[in-house]
Design a protein around this motif. Structure first.
Motif, mmCIF file in Angstrom:
data_model
loop_
_atom_site.group_PDB
_atom_site.id
_atom_site.type_symbol
_atom_site.label_atom_id
_atom_site.label_comp_id
_atom_site.label_asym_id
_atom_site.label_seq_id
_atom_site.Cartn_x
_atom_site.Cartn_y
_atom_site.Cartn_z
ATOM 1 N N ASN A 162 -38.308 30.380 99.348
ATOM 2 C CA ASN A 162 -39.626 29.944 99.800
ATOM 3 C C ASN A 162 -40.734 30.975 99.567
ATOM 4 O O ASN A 162 -41.725 30.990 100.292
ATOM 5 C CB ASN A 162 -39.575 29.545 101.277
ATOM 6 N N GLY A 163 -40.596 31.807 98.565
ATOM 7 C CA GLY A 163 -41.644 32.786 98.272
ATOM 8 C C GLY A 163 -43.004 32.141 98.090
ATOM 9 O O GLY A 163 -44.015 32.664 98.539
ATOM 10 N N ASP A 164 -43.030 30.980 97.444
ATOM 11 C CA ASP A 164 -44.293 30.277 97.237
ATOM 12 C C ASP A 164 -44.948 29.881 98.555
ATOM 13 O O ASP A 164 -46.171 29.956 98.708
ATOM 14 C CB ASP A 164 -44.076 29.030 96.385
ATOM 15 N N ALA A 165 -44.140 29.473 99.518
ATOM 16 C CA ALA A 165 -44.670 29.002 100.805
ATOM 17 C C ALA A 165 -45.386 30.123 101.560
ATOM 18 O O ALA A 165 -46.381 29.881 102.239
ATOM 19 C CB ALA A 165 -43.543 28.423 101.655
ATOM 20 N N HIS A 166 -44.912 31.340 101.439
ATOM 21 C CA HIS A 166 -45.580 32.475 102.076
ATOM 22 C C HIS A 166 -46.975 32.678 101.478
ATOM 23 O O HIS A 166 -47.931 32.963 102.202
ATOM 24 C CB HIS A 166 -44.744 33.744 101.905
ATOM 25 N N HIS A 167 -47.082 32.538 100.176
ATOM 26 C CA HIS A 167 -48.380 32.687 99.509
ATOM 27 C C HIS A 167 -49.327 31.556 99.897
ATOM 28 O O HIS A 167 -50.520 31.802 100.145
ATOM 29 C CB HIS A 167 -48.194 32.720 97.989
ATOM 30 N N LYS A 168 -48.819 30.346 99.955
ATOM 31 C CA LYS A 168 -49.646 29.197 100.329
ATOM 32 C C LYS A 168 -50.180 29.354 101.746
ATOM 33 O O LYS A 168 -51.345 29.049 102.022
ATOM 34 C CB LYS A 168 -48.846 27.902 100.178
ATOM 35 N N ARG A 169 -49.356 29.827 102.638
ATOM 36 C CA ARG A 169 -49.793 30.061 104.021
ATOM 37 C C ARG A 169 -50.887 31.117 104.061
ATOM 38 O O ARG A 169 -51.866 31.004 104.787
ATOM 39 C CB ARG A 169 -48.608 30.495 104.876
ATOM 40 N N GLN A 170 -50.733 32.170 103.263
ATOM 41 C CA GLN A 170 -51.734 33.237 103.252
ATOM 42 C C GLN A 170 -53.091 32.701 102.803
ATOM 43 O O GLN A 170 -54.127 33.079 103.346
ATOM 44 C CB GLN A 170 -51.281 34.362 102.314
ATOM 45 N N ILE A 171 -53.073 31.805 101.845
ATOM 46 C CA ILE A 171 -54.308 31.210 101.331
ATOM 47 C C ILE A 171 -54.951 30.302 102.374
ATOM 48 O O ILE A 171 -56.169 30.349 102.594
ATOM 49 C CB ILE A 171 -54.019 30.415 100.038
ATOM 50 N N MET A 172 -54.165 29.469 103.045
ATOM 51 C CA MET A 172 -54.708 28.470 103.962
ATOM 52 C C MET A 172 -54.972 29.007 105.363
ATOM 53 O O MET A 172 -55.699 28.393 106.133
ATOM 54 C CB MET A 172 -53.769 27.264 104.032
ATOM 55 N N GLY A 173 -54.373 30.139 105.711
ATOM 56 C CA GLY A 173 -54.683 30.752 106.995
ATOM 57 C C GLY A 173 -53.661 30.489 108.076
ATOM 58 O O GLY A 173 -52.884 29.540 108.022
ATOM 59 N N ARG A 174 -53.685 31.344 109.061
ATOM 60 C CA ARG A 174 -52.719 31.334 110.150
ATOM 61 C C ARG A 174 -53.181 30.507 111.336
ATOM 62 O O ARG A 174 -52.405 29.827 111.976
ATOM 63 C CB ARG A 174 -52.493 32.786 110.599
ATOM 64 N N GLU A 175 -54.479 30.612 111.688
ATOM 65 C CA GLU A 175 -54.958 29.975 112.903
ATOM 66 C C GLU A 175 -56.426 29.628 112.803
ATOM 67 O O GLU A 175 -57.120 30.062 111.884
ATOM 68 C CB GLU A 175 -54.762 30.880 114.121
ATOM 69 N N VAL A 176 -56.873 28.859 113.805
ATOM 70 C CA VAL A 176 -58.292 28.564 113.979
ATOM 71 C C VAL A 176 -58.650 28.810 115.440
ATOM 72 O O VAL A 176 -57.801 28.704 116.330
ATOM 73 C CB VAL A 176 -58.657 27.121 113.574
ATOM 74 N N VAL A 177 -59.907 29.135 115.665
ATOM 75 C CA VAL A 177 -60.462 29.227 117.007
ATOM 76 C C VAL A 177 -61.673 28.306 117.036
ATOM 77 O O VAL A 177 -62.544 28.392 116.163
ATOM 78 C CB VAL A 177 -60.877 30.672 117.358
ATOM 79 N N VAL A 178 -61.690 27.417 118.031
ATOM 80 C CA VAL A 178 -62.777 26.448 118.156
ATOM 81 C C VAL A 178 -63.414 26.631 119.523
ATOM 82 O O VAL A 178 -62.705 26.731 120.537
ATOM 83 C CB VAL A 178 -62.256 25.002 117.990
ATOM 84 N N ALA A 179 -64.740 26.655 119.549
ATOM 85 C CA ALA A 179 -65.459 26.728 120.815
ATOM 86 C C ALA A 179 -65.253 25.443 121.612
ATOM 87 O O ALA A 179 -65.119 24.354 121.043
ATOM 88 C CB ALA A 179 -66.947 26.950 120.562
ATOM 89 N N ILE A 180 -65.221 25.611 122.919
ATOM 90 C CA ILE A 180 -65.195 24.473 123.842
ATOM 91 C C ILE A 180 -66.544 24.451 124.545
ATOM 92 O O ILE A 180 -66.942 25.447 125.169
ATOM 93 C CB ILE A 180 -64.060 24.598 124.873
#
Length: 140
Positions: free
Chosen positions: A89-107
């Protein structure tokens, strides 16, 4: 200060896929009772992602093709040295790095405070097994 923690589990059958999780996250915000604060949504696996964008199928198809172009699936150890560990799954690690780990949304006023067309997505890049996503809500 109020807080709420929720763990979601997703099991995407395909190797790559995108799930709209906006309504689930919004439900957790409502259940938290937080009127003003922040909501963190975090993929807890290094081959998955959480990101914000438009819920448009053509865009999702474009993401899939673009990610595959940037980091094509190749289980051999020749393309990705990570696969020399016995994984594929080496490719999957790279894809995750591109798309990001998390988001923070204001409430704001007890609701997720989005711009036009914004939605929260879970991105899977090495599917076929359960993976967790953390929702952490803090505020007043």
């Amino acid at each position: 200060m109020k807080s709420r923690t929720k763990y979601l589990t997703f099991n995407v059958a395909n190797r790559m896929g995108f799930l709209n999780i906006t309504e689930t996250v919004a439900g957790e915000v409502a259940a938290s009772g937080v009127r003003e604060g922040l909501c963190l949504v975090n993929a807890m696996h290094i081959t998955a992602s959480v990101f914000i964008n438009d819920d448009e199928s053509g865009l999702h198809d474009d993401y899939g093709r673009w990610l595959e172009w940037l980091a094509p699936y190749d289980p051999s150890p020749d393309k990705y040295h990570h696969n020399r560990t016995g994984e594929d799954n080496g490719d999957a690690h790279h894809k995750r790095q591109i798309m990001g780990r998390e988001v923070v949304v204001a409430i704001t006023n007890g609701r997720l405070d989005f711009g036009p067309w914004e939605q929260i997505f879970y991105g899977e890049f090495d599917g076929g097994r359960p993976k967790r996503v953390l929702i952490k809500i803090i505020g007043e």
